[in-house]
Motif scaffolding. Structure first.
Motif, PDB file in Angstrom:
ATOM      1  N   GLY A 149      81.222  27.074  11.032  1.00 54.47           N
ATOM      2  CA  GLY A 149      80.182  26.334  11.963  1.00 54.47           C
ATOM      3  C   GLY A 149      80.376  26.280  13.552  1.00 54.47           C
ATOM      4  O   GLY A 149      79.285  26.327  14.114  1.00 54.47           O
ATOM      5  N   ASP A 150      81.630  26.133  13.691  1.00 50.14           N
ATOM      6  CA  ASP A 150      81.953  26.063  15.247  1.00 50.14           C
ATOM      7  C   ASP A 150      81.547  27.594  16.086  1.00 50.14           C
ATOM      8  O   ASP A 150      80.897  27.439  17.094  1.00 50.14           O
ATOM      9  N   ASN A 151      81.635  28.571  15.091  1.00 48.12           N
ATOM     10  CA  ASN A 151      81.307  29.813  15.609  1.00 48.12           C
ATOM     11  C   ASN A 151      79.830  30.032  15.607  1.00 48.12           C
ATOM     12  O   ASN A 151      79.048  30.609  16.692  1.00 48.12           O
ATOM     13  N   ILE A 152      79.032  29.382  14.673  1.00 49.13           N
ATOM     14  CA  ILE A 152      77.348  29.526  14.797  1.00 49.13           C
ATOM     15  C   ILE A 152      76.985  28.464  16.077  1.00 49.13           C
ATOM     16  O   ILE A 152      76.037  28.925  16.752  1.00 49.13           O
ATOM     17  N   ILE A 153      77.490  27.465  16.131  1.00 52.07           N
ATOM     18  CA  ILE A 153      77.306  26.726  17.216  1.00 52.07           C
ATOM     19  C   ILE A 153      77.653  27.296  18.689  1.00 52.07           C
ATOM     20  O   ILE A 153      76.563  27.274  19.638  1.00 52.07           O
ATOM     21  N   ILE A 182      78.411  37.373  22.226  1.00 51.88           N
ATOM     22  CA  ILE A 182      77.415  37.431  21.207  1.00 51.88           C
ATOM     23  C   ILE A 182      78.194  38.285  20.241  1.00 51.88           C
ATOM     24  O   ILE A 182      77.825  38.048  19.027  1.00 51.88           O
ATOM     25  N   LYS A 183      78.422  39.695  20.803  1.00 48.52           N
ATOM     26  CA  LYS A 183      78.754  40.604  19.619  1.00 48.52           C
ATOM     27  C   LYS A 183      79.893  40.097  18.930  1.00 48.52           C
ATOM     28  O   LYS A 183      79.898  40.428  17.614  1.00 48.52           O
ATOM     29  N   ILE A 184      80.957  39.540  19.613  1.00 48.25           N
ATOM     30  CA  ILE A 184      82.008  39.122  18.930  1.00 48.25           C
ATOM     31  C   ILE A 184      81.734  37.997  17.897  1.00 48.25           C
ATOM     32  O   ILE A 184      82.325  37.939  16.827  1.00 48.25           O
ATOM     33  N   LEU A 185      80.996  36.964  18.307  1.00 47.30           N
ATOM     34  CA  LEU A 185      80.669  36.009  17.492  1.00 47.30           C
ATOM     35  C   LEU A 185      79.962  36.321  16.233  1.00 47.30           C
ATOM     36  O   LEU A 185      80.044  35.835  15.200  1.00 47.30           O
ATOM     37  N   ILE A 213      91.433  31.577  12.417  1.00 45.44           N
ATOM     38  CA  ILE A 213      90.929  32.309  13.346  1.00 45.44           C
ATOM     39  C   ILE A 213      90.848  31.600  14.826  1.00 45.44           C
ATOM     40  O   ILE A 213      90.035  30.437  14.528  1.00 45.44           O
ATOM     41  N   SER A 214      91.091  32.031  15.890  1.00 43.62           N
ATOM     42  CA  SER A 214      90.688  31.235  16.969  1.00 43.62           C
ATOM     43  C   SER A 214      89.188  30.906  17.304  1.00 43.62           C
ATOM     44  O   SER A 214      88.499  31.830  17.086  1.00 43.62           O
ATOM     45  N   ILE A 215      89.078  29.772  17.381  1.00 46.64           N
ATOM     46  CA  ILE A 215      87.459  29.366  17.211  1.00 46.64           C
ATOM     47  C   ILE A 215      86.595  29.740  18.537  1.00 46.64           C
ATOM     48  O   ILE A 215      85.599  30.479  18.396  1.00 46.64           O
ATOM     49  N   PHE A 216      87.251  29.436  19.607  1.00 43.33           N
ATOM     50  CA  PHE A 216      86.561  29.829  20.808  1.00 43.33           C
ATOM     51  C   PHE A 216      87.020  31.022  21.530  1.00 43.33           C
ATOM     52  O   PHE A 216      88.111  31.427  21.644  1.00 43.33           O
TER      53      PHE A 216
END
Length: 159
Positions: A5-9, A83-86, A155-158
């Motif tokens: 969810g954090d990655n989507i945000i 954006i590619k990484i996320l 996985i590191s979120i940010f």
């Protein structure tokens, strides 16, 4: 699985940041090159380079100088890279959804929504009128599946 969810945000934030940077680039372009809708800098650069007789600075030069001063081009490249990484991270989380079925899938969907495994087991048990003990067997199977997809690790979120 809060990371999903954090990655989507974070992806939505990066997309908005990219749109803002592109708007800034377009407003600067209209300032120096009025009427231009877009410029492919590498493709159109020859049309803006002064000839051998004309050594004066052109509007395109001023446009590029301002973009570099404000670091807009490098920021756009960085946003596109993020954006590619996320997108890769999000697809990694969604990859097992095609392979798992039944209670494992329901547990995993709750985990993707931000619940830990204990909360997911309780919710699925309430919905399906099954005992939590039975659902813990499915949770163990789900854990093995997630390990295969290398999702079990933190996985590191940010970025």
């Amino acid at each position: 699985m809060k990371e999903y969810g954090d990655n989507i945000i974070q992806l939505e934030i990066e997309k908005q940041k990219l749109r803002n940077l592109e708007d800034d680039r377009n407003s600067i372009m209209q300032k120096y090159l009025p009427g231009s809708k877009s410029i492919d800098i590498l493709k159109d650069i020859n049309s803006y380079i002064p000839g051998s007789k004309n050594k004066k600075r052109t509007a395109f030069d001023d446009f590029m100088i301002e973009l570099e001063e404000k670091k807009i081009l490098s920021s756009i490249d960085e946003c596109e890279k993020n954006i590619k990484i996320l997108t890769k991270r999000i697809s990694k989380f969604e990859q097992p959804l095609d392979k798992i079925k039944g209670y494992e899938k329901r547990l995993y969907l709750y985990m993707l929504k931000g619940n830990n495994i204990t909360q997911a087991v309780k919710r699925v048990a309430e919905e399906s009128d099954r005992s939590e003990r039975t659902l813990w067997r499915y949770a163990k199977r789900l854990r093995r599946i997630l390990i295969k997809y290398e999702i079990d690790e933190k996985i590191s979120i940010f970025l």
